[in-house]
Design an enzyme around this catalytic site. Structure first.
Site, PDB file in Angstrom:
ATOM      1  N   PHE A  18       0.830  -1.210   0.000  1.00 34.20           N
ATOM      2  CA  PHE A  18       0.000   0.000   0.000  1.00 34.20           C
ATOM      3  C   PHE A  18       0.868   1.265   0.000  1.00 34.20           C
ATOM      4  CE2 PHE A  18      -1.989   2.722   3.558  1.00 34.20           C
ATOM      5  CZ  PHE A  18      -2.495   3.655   2.668  1.00 34.20           C
ATOM      6  N   SER A 127       6.395   2.993  13.768  1.00 39.15           N
ATOM      7  CA  SER A 127       4.953   2.852  14.014  1.00 39.15           C
ATOM      8  C   SER A 127       4.501   3.516  15.312  1.00 39.15           C
ATOM      9  CB  SER A 127       4.613   1.362  14.070  1.00 39.15           C
ATOM     10  OG  SER A 127       3.318   1.180  14.586  1.00 39.15           O
ATOM     11  N   TYR A 151       4.149  -7.156  17.417  1.00 33.86           N
ATOM     12  CA  TYR A 151       4.384  -6.192  16.329  1.00 33.86           C
ATOM     13  C   TYR A 151       5.040  -4.921  16.872  1.00 33.86           C
ATOM     14  CZ  TYR A 151       3.341  -2.650  12.754  1.00 33.86           C
ATOM     15  OH  TYR A 151       3.431  -1.622  11.837  1.00 33.86           O
ATOM     16  N   ASN A 180      -1.988   5.039  11.849  1.00 35.15           N
ATOM     17  CA  ASN A 180      -3.156   4.574  11.077  1.00 35.15           C
ATOM     18  C   ASN A 180      -3.306   5.197   9.690  1.00 35.15           C
ATOM     19  OD1 ASN A 180      -3.859   4.294  14.121  1.00 35.15           O
ATOM     20  ND2 ASN A 180      -5.178   2.854  13.031  1.00 35.15           N
TER      21      ASN A 180
HETATM   22  P1  NAD Z   1       1.577  -3.586   3.162  1.00 37.20           P
HETATM   23  O1  NAD Z   1       1.364  -4.937   3.741  1.00 37.20           O
HETATM   24  O2  NAD Z   1       0.636  -3.113   2.104  1.00 37.20           O
HETATM   25  O3  NAD Z   1       3.064  -3.442   2.619  1.00 37.20           O
HETATM   26  C1  NAD Z   1       4.147  -4.167   3.114  1.00 37.20           C
HETATM   27  C2  NAD Z   1       4.930  -4.675   1.932  1.00 37.20           C
HETATM   28  O4  NAD Z   1       6.070  -5.405   2.405  1.00 37.20           O
HETATM   29  C3  NAD Z   1       4.122  -5.658   1.062  1.00 37.20           C
HETATM   30  O5  NAD Z   1       4.244  -5.312  -0.297  1.00 37.20           O
HETATM   31  C4  NAD Z   1       4.763  -7.003   1.350  1.00 37.20           C
HETATM   32  O6  NAD Z   1       4.647  -7.919   0.280  1.00 37.20           O
HETATM   33  C5  NAD Z   1       6.195  -6.594   1.647  1.00 37.20           C
HETATM   34  N1  NAD Z   1       6.896  -7.612   2.423  1.00 37.20           N
HETATM   35  C6  NAD Z   1       6.438  -8.258   3.534  1.00 37.20           C
HETATM   36  N2  NAD Z   1       7.344  -9.161   3.947  1.00 37.20           N
HETATM   37  C7  NAD Z   1       8.401  -9.068   3.084  1.00 37.20           C
HETATM   38  C8  NAD Z   1       9.629  -9.745   2.986  1.00 37.20           C
HETATM   39  N3  NAD Z   1       9.962 -10.723   3.847  1.00 37.20           N
HETATM   40  N4  NAD Z   1      10.467  -9.417   1.979  1.00 37.20           N
HETATM   41  C9  NAD Z   1      10.147  -8.445   1.079  1.00 37.20           C
HETATM   42  N5  NAD Z   1       8.982  -7.769   1.133  1.00 37.20           N
HETATM   43  C10 NAD Z   1       8.122  -8.082   2.121  1.00 37.20           C
HETATM   44  O7  NAD Z   1       1.572  -2.574   4.402  1.00 37.20           O
HETATM   45  P2  NAD Z   1       1.658  -0.996   4.467  1.00 37.20           P
HETATM   46  O8  NAD Z   1       0.454  -0.534   5.182  1.00 37.20           O
HETATM   47  O9  NAD Z   1       1.985  -0.425   3.144  1.00 37.20           O
HETATM   48  O10 NAD Z   1       2.893  -0.808   5.451  1.00 37.20           O
HETATM   49  C11 NAD Z   1       4.169  -0.377   5.052  1.00 37.20           C
HETATM   50  C12 NAD Z   1       5.034  -0.172   6.271  1.00 37.20           C
HETATM   51  O11 NAD Z   1       4.468   0.809   7.120  1.00 37.20           O
HETATM   52  C13 NAD Z   1       5.213  -1.407   7.155  1.00 37.20           C
HETATM   53  O12 NAD Z   1       6.535  -1.412   7.631  1.00 37.20           O
HETATM   54  C14 NAD Z   1       4.244  -1.184   8.284  1.00 37.20           C
HETATM   55  O13 NAD Z   1       4.635  -1.863   9.455  1.00 37.20           O
HETATM   56  C15 NAD Z   1       4.359   0.315   8.442  1.00 37.20           C
HETATM   57  N6  NAD Z   1       3.199   0.943   9.085  1.00 37.20           N
HETATM   58  C16 NAD Z   1       2.008   0.972   8.451  1.00 37.20           C
HETATM   59  C17 NAD Z   1       0.927   1.575   9.055  1.00 37.20           C
HETATM   60  C18 NAD Z   1      -0.415   1.645   8.385  1.00 37.20           C
HETATM   61  O14 NAD Z   1      -1.339   2.184   9.002  1.00 37.20           O
HETATM   62  N7  NAD Z   1      -0.587   1.151   7.177  1.00 37.20           N
HETATM   63  C19 NAD Z   1       1.067   2.140  10.342  1.00 37.20           C
HETATM   64  C20 NAD Z   1       2.306   2.082  10.969  1.00 37.20           C
HETATM   65  C21 NAD Z   1       3.372   1.508  10.323  1.00 37.20           C
END
Ligand code: NAD
Length: 327
Positions: A18, A127, A151, A180
């Site tokens: 995302f 996060s 997490y 979020n």
């Molecule tokens: P997402 O799941 O859409 O994206 C994560 C991406 O990482 C995916 O494309 C997935 O395929 C890839 N991935 C997972 N494991 C992997 C691996 N072993 N090797 C290579 N690629 C791998 O999630 P997102 O919402 O886009 O989150 C992105 C980052 O932001 C993450 O680190 C998440 O912890 C952090 N985050 C997100 C939020 C939120 O609200 N969406 C909030 C706080 C932190």
């Protein structure tokens, strides 16, 4: 906000996810060379399908748990935007070992690969979960509590490792504590879907969304374009004070789940009037959830010139339109 940034080589890990795919898109638009490293654990090919033909875009299909994959992907990069991780508190409660392997082991591999490649700056997705059981509001960067989930531990360990790498090896790092995040391309499906896309998908099908608890828990919901802005600003940031630290990335306002559902109904009803009548249900509170979350974004404003342009309502209008046209 127009941020001048072109001609760089930037690795986006988790670039098919995302947030990552949105970052790849904007960086290409600004005429940078972009490498996306992803193993498609939760990311999707369709998020980057339109980028594959771009001459400045390279996809490295690989796993951050493999140091060799990290080294291959980071070759020649000036900057790393590290987004790859397994998100979701409930996922980590169900399977803490895999979350740790990816979020901690993979993170360490990416730090090592970036250090060895002489990357200029390593910017990573931290996060808001790091605030844990701290009850103080708004959340200020230097006052955290105890983690409430596996997490949250992984994300806090990321910050500790980044700090040690900047002190020990001189690798510049910036951690962005996202609150979020929501917006276009966020997956509405699956057991670990985030609340906004999940509820939008359910409303669109006429299904009743279930709020965990009475709906009075509140969050600082953050639209994707605010997050993109923070990442771009972190790349161009100058001055010692701005680097080797962490920032809250949020809008700086909190809304309850009940508020959120009200807005969703209102905005979705513009596309389908029946959605107004969909009943909203309530279930038990979820393990590991914090009651309230609100960020102070003063530090990012001061040191990065961050100026979030999308409130929850403004962002939701965009997001709802996107889901209506794309789901
Ligand atoms: P997402 O799941 O859409 O994206 C994560 C991406 O990482 C995916 O494309 C997935 O395929 C890839 N991935 C997972 N494991 C992997 C691996 N072993 N090797 C290579 N690629 C791998 O999630 P997102 O919402 O886009 O989150 C992105 C980052 O932001 C993450 O680190 C998440 O912890 C952090 N985050 C997100 C939020 C939120 O609200 N969406 C909030 C706080 C932190």
């Amino acid at each position: 906000m127009d941020i001048q940034l072109s001609g760089k080589k930037i690795l986006v890990t988790g670039g098919a996810g995302f947030i990552g795919s949105n970052l790849c898109e904007i960086l290409l638009k600004k005429e940078n060379e972009v490498v996306c490293l992803d193993n498609f654990a939760t990311g999707k090919k369709e998020n980057i399908a339109h980028l594959l033909e771009h001459t400045n875009f390279t996809l490295v299909e690989g796993d951050i748990r493999s140091l060799a994959d990290c080294k291959k992907a980071v070759e020649g990069a000036n900057y790393v935007l590290h987004q790859a991780a397994l998100g979701s508190v409930p996922r980590s409660i169900k399977d803490p070992v895999t979350s740790n392997d990816v979020n901690v082991g993979g993170f360490l591999n990416m730090l090592v690969a970036s250090r060895d490649e002489g990357v200029k700056r390593f910017i990573y997705a931290a996060s808001s979960s790091t605030y844990g059981d701290s009850e103080s509001l708004p959340k200020v960067e230097d006052k955290i509590g105890k983690p409430l989930s596996p997490y949250a531990i992984t994300k806090y360990v990321n910050e500790l490792y980044a700090d040690v790498f900047s002190k020990t090896y001189g690798l510049e790092t910036i951690g962005l504590r996202y609150f979020n995040v929501f917006g276009r391309k966020q997956d509405p499906n699956g057991a670990y879907a985030a609340v906004i896309p999940k509820f939008v998908g359910q409303f669109m099908k006429g299904d009743s969304p279930v709020i965990n608890g009475d709906g009075e828990y509140s969050r600082d919901f953050t639209y994707i374009d605010n997050v993109i802005q923070a990442n771009l600003l972190s790349i161009v940031a100058e001055g010692e004070e701005a680097v080797n630290t962490v920032y809250n990335v949020a809008y700086g306002e909190r809304n309850t789940l009940n508020d959120l559902v009200g807005y969703l109904k209102e905005f979705l009803s513009e596309f389908d009037a029946n959605i107004k009548n969909v009943e909203v249900l309530h279930g038990p509170n979820r393990l590991g959830d914090i009651p309230h979350s609100l960020a102070s974004v003063d530090k990012a404003k001061e040191l990065l010139n961050y100026n979030p342009e999308y409130s929850l309502q403004k962002g939701l209008k965009e997001a709802v339109k996107w889901y209506w046209e794309n789901l």
